[in-house]
Design a protein around this motif. Structure first.
Motif, PDB file in Angstrom:
ATOM      1  N   SER A  71       0.835  -1.203   0.000  1.00 52.36           N
ATOM      2  CA  SER A  71       0.000   0.000   0.000  1.00 52.36           C
ATOM      3  C   SER A  71       0.875   1.261   0.000  1.00 52.36           C
ATOM      4  O   SER A  71       0.595   2.237  -0.731  1.00 52.36           O
ATOM      5  CB  SER A  71      -0.928  -0.025   1.215  1.00 52.36           C
ATOM      6  N   MET A  72       1.935   1.241   0.802  1.00 54.23           N
ATOM      7  CA  MET A  72       2.835   2.411   0.844  1.00 54.23           C
ATOM      8  C   MET A  72       3.473   2.639  -0.524  1.00 54.23           C
ATOM      9  O   MET A  72       3.670   3.774  -0.957  1.00 54.23           O
ATOM     10  CB  MET A  72       3.915   2.185   1.916  1.00 54.23           C
ATOM     11  N   THR A  73       3.772   1.550  -1.218  1.00 49.75           N
ATOM     12  CA  THR A  73       4.342   1.657  -2.570  1.00 49.75           C
ATOM     13  C   THR A  73       3.358   2.353  -3.511  1.00 49.75           C
ATOM     14  O   THR A  73       3.735   3.244  -4.286  1.00 49.75           O
ATOM     15  CB  THR A  73       4.666   0.244  -3.115  1.00 49.75           C
ATOM     16  N   GLN A  74       2.096   1.936  -3.435  1.00 54.75           N
ATOM     17  CA  GLN A  74       1.088   2.556  -4.308  1.00 54.75           C
ATOM     18  C   GLN A  74       0.941   4.050  -3.987  1.00 54.75           C
ATOM     19  O   GLN A  74       0.827   4.878  -4.900  1.00 54.75           O
ATOM     20  CB  GLN A  74      -0.253   1.830  -4.152  1.00 54.75           C
ATOM     21  N   CYS A  75       0.943   4.364  -2.691  1.00 59.55           N
ATOM     22  CA  CYS A  75       0.823   5.781  -2.290  1.00 59.55           C
ATOM     23  C   CYS A  75       2.011   6.594  -2.808  1.00 59.55           C
ATOM     24  O   CYS A  75       1.838   7.664  -3.402  1.00 59.55           O
ATOM     25  CB  CYS A  75       0.765   5.896  -0.768  1.00 59.55           C
ATOM     26  N   MET A  76       3.213   6.078  -2.578  1.00 61.33           N
ATOM     27  CA  MET A  76       4.407   6.822  -2.987  1.00 61.33           C
ATOM     28  C   MET A  76       4.482   6.890  -4.512  1.00 61.33           C
ATOM     29  O   MET A  76       4.935   7.899  -5.080  1.00 61.33           O
ATOM     30  CB  MET A  76       5.676   6.164  -2.423  1.00 61.33           C
ATOM     31  N   GLY A  77       4.034   5.830  -5.184  1.00 63.73           N
ATOM     32  CA  GLY A  77       4.047   5.825  -6.651  1.00 63.73           C
ATOM     33  C   GLY A  77       3.216   6.959  -7.218  1.00 63.73           C
ATOM     34  O   GLY A  77       3.580   7.584  -8.229  1.00 63.73           O
ATOM     35  N   THR A  78       2.096   7.236  -6.546  1.00 65.07           N
ATOM     36  CA  THR A  78       1.239   8.342  -6.979  1.00 65.07           C
ATOM     37  C   THR A  78       1.808   9.688  -6.532  1.00 65.07           C
ATOM     38  O   THR A  78       1.881  10.641  -7.317  1.00 65.07           O
ATOM     39  CB  THR A  78      -0.174   8.177  -6.368  1.00 65.07           C
ATOM     40  N   ASP A  79       2.218   9.752  -5.263  1.00 63.09           N
ATOM     41  CA  ASP A  79       2.587  11.048  -4.671  1.00 63.09           C
ATOM     42  C   ASP A  79       3.874  11.639  -5.246  1.00 63.09           C
ATOM     43  O   ASP A  79       4.048  12.863  -5.210  1.00 63.09           O
ATOM     44  CB  ASP A  79       2.750  10.901  -3.151  1.00 63.09           C
ATOM     45  N   HIS A  80       4.774  10.788  -5.721  1.00 65.81           N
ATOM     46  CA  HIS A  80       6.093  11.301  -6.110  1.00 65.81           C
ATOM     47  C   HIS A  80       6.396  11.181  -7.597  1.00 65.81           C
ATOM     48  O   HIS A  80       7.500  11.512  -8.027  1.00 65.81           O
ATOM     49  CB  HIS A  80       7.179  10.652  -5.248  1.00 65.81           C
ATOM     50  N   ALA A  81       5.408  10.746  -8.382  1.00 68.06           N
ATOM     51  CA  ALA A  81       5.629  10.651  -9.830  1.00 68.06           C
ATOM     52  C   ALA A  81       5.946  12.034 -10.413  1.00 68.06           C
ATOM     53  O   ALA A  81       6.774  12.156 -11.320  1.00 68.06           O
ATOM     54  CB  ALA A  81       4.400  10.048 -10.510  1.00 68.06           C
ATOM     55  N   HIS A  82       5.303  13.074  -9.872  1.00 69.64           N
ATOM     56  CA  HIS A  82       5.516  14.417 -10.405  1.00 69.64           C
ATOM     57  C   HIS A  82       6.950  14.910 -10.200  1.00 69.64           C
ATOM     58  O   HIS A  82       7.380  15.871 -10.830  1.00 69.64           O
ATOM     59  CB  HIS A  82       4.515  15.407  -9.794  1.00 69.64           C
ATOM     60  N   GLN A  83       7.678  14.210  -9.300  1.00 71.24           N
ATOM     61  CA  GLN A  83       9.093  14.572  -9.072  1.00 71.24           C
ATOM     62  C   GLN A  83      10.033  13.705  -9.909  1.00 71.24           C
ATOM     63  O   GLN A  83      11.248  13.754  -9.736  1.00 71.24           O
ATOM     64  CB  GLN A  83       9.435  14.408  -7.579  1.00 71.24           C
ATOM     65  N   GLY A  84       9.440  12.898 -10.802  1.00 74.30           N
ATOM     66  CA  GLY A  84      10.270  12.016 -11.638  1.00 74.30           C
ATOM     67  C   GLY A  84      10.754  10.795 -10.892  1.00 74.30           C
ATOM     68  O   GLY A  84      11.710  10.140 -11.300  1.00 74.30           O
ATOM     69  N   ILE A  85      10.073  10.488  -9.780  1.00 77.49           N
ATOM     70  CA  ILE A  85      10.471   9.313  -8.982  1.00 77.49           C
ATOM     71  C   ILE A  85       9.411   8.228  -9.169  1.00 77.49           C
ATOM     72  O   ILE A  85       8.228   8.448  -8.903  1.00 77.49           O
ATOM     73  CB  ILE A  85      10.607   9.684  -7.489  1.00 77.49           C
ATOM     74  N   ARG A  86       9.869   7.084  -9.642  1.00 78.76           N
ATOM     75  CA  ARG A  86       8.955   5.962  -9.850  1.00 78.76           C
ATOM     76  C   ARG A  86       9.124   4.976  -8.703  1.00 78.76           C
ATOM     77  O   ARG A  86      10.238   4.554  -8.405  1.00 78.76           O
ATOM     78  CB  ARG A  86       9.257   5.259 -11.179  1.00 78.76           C
TER      79      ARG A  86
END
Ligand code: NAD
Length: 244
Positions: free
Chosen positions: A153-168
């Motif tokens: 779940s944390m992966t899914q959250c971070m995947g969404t929250d930090h994509a705009h910073q170019g972080i996958r």
């Protein structure tokens, strides 16, 4: 050489999956910082031994890797522990150990790594979850499944929250893998590990259990530019044996 000029931090680097990751990332050109309780004898560009249950160590790993390597492009949160049994047989110590290593440590490492990656223009994080929890719980491992659901779940959250910073941020969800984690569990329960691995392998549609390299290659794909449009994915690697 998919990873030439890339700086990579790998936790659980001395373990079954971790050691194959270290060797292959380096073979493909990466500079690698290895983290585990004992990293002596591992060939790598930086050695960062410590206990992930120590919050100060987990908080400091990403900056230490950046300092030692000269950058941080890729983080693989691979370290993990397994506790077996239903909730009624789970102790407070099991809870602290499992949540500490499987959830709190990756949380702390990601929390420190993300700003460093953002500052450098992006990066990739791969967390190692499990089919058990990441996709559906398996029987008799309540705490392990719960921690693996949490990191998924944390992966899914971070995947969404930090994509705009170019972080996958993505996760791999293996079913059983032929590593010390699995083999020591068989041995503890009185089974011969080779016989048990072969027997369990015969229940997998592909006809065998995963070897560490089968999981490593998917982790490396998720860390690579080939996965450039993947964010927050939970990738099941199971030889055709789904848990649900
Ligand atoms: P492993 O036991 O071979 O490796 C795990 C590594 O994590 C070890 O080197 C260990 O020293 C390290 N580690 C554990 N606690 C630590 C701590 N407190 N501080 C520092 N390092 C610590 O197991 P593996 O099978 O290679 O597991 C790698 C990952 O794959 C784990 O997250 C595991 O949950 C996951 N996984 C494994 C299987 C399997 O069947 N083997 C299946 C699904 C998911």
């Amino acid at each position: 050489m998919r990873f030439s000029e890339k700086n990579v931090l790998i936790t659980g680097a001395a373990g079954g999956i971790g050691s194959t990751l270290v060797e292959r990332f380096r073979a493909e050109g990466a500079r690698v910082a290895v983290a585990d309780r004992d990293v002596s004898g591992i060939d790598a560009e930086a050695h960062l031994p410590g206990d992930l249950l120590d919050p100060g160590y987990a908080d400091g790993l990403a900056p230490a890797a950046r300092e030692a390597l000269g950058g941080l492009d890729i983080l693989v949160n691979n370290a993990g522990v397994i506790t077996r049994g239903p909730v009624t047989e789970t102790s407070d110590a099991d809870w602290s150990l499992s949540f500490g290593v499987n959830v709190e440590a990756p949380f702390r490492i990601c929390r420190a790594a993300i700003p460093l990656m953002a500052e450098a223009g992006g990066g990739a994080i791969v967390n190692v979850s499990s089919c058990w929890g990441g996709k559906a719980p398996g029987p008799n491992h309540a705490l392990y499944c719960t921690t693996k659901a949490a990191i998924a779940s944390m992966t899914q959250c971070m995947g969404t929250d930090h994509a705009h910073q170019g972080i996958r941020v993505n996760a791999v969800c293996p079913n059983e893998v032929n590593t010390p984690m699995l083999r020591s569990g068989f041995a503890k329960r009185g089974f011969d590990p080779d016989t048990a691995v072969a027997a369990l392998g015969s229940t997998v549609p592909l006809g065998r259990l995963a070897e560490p390299e089968d999981i490593r290659d998917v982790i490396m794909f998720l860390a690579s530019e080939d996965a450039r449009y993947m964010c927050g994915a939970l990738v099941e690697v199971n030889g055709g044996k789904a848990v649900a």
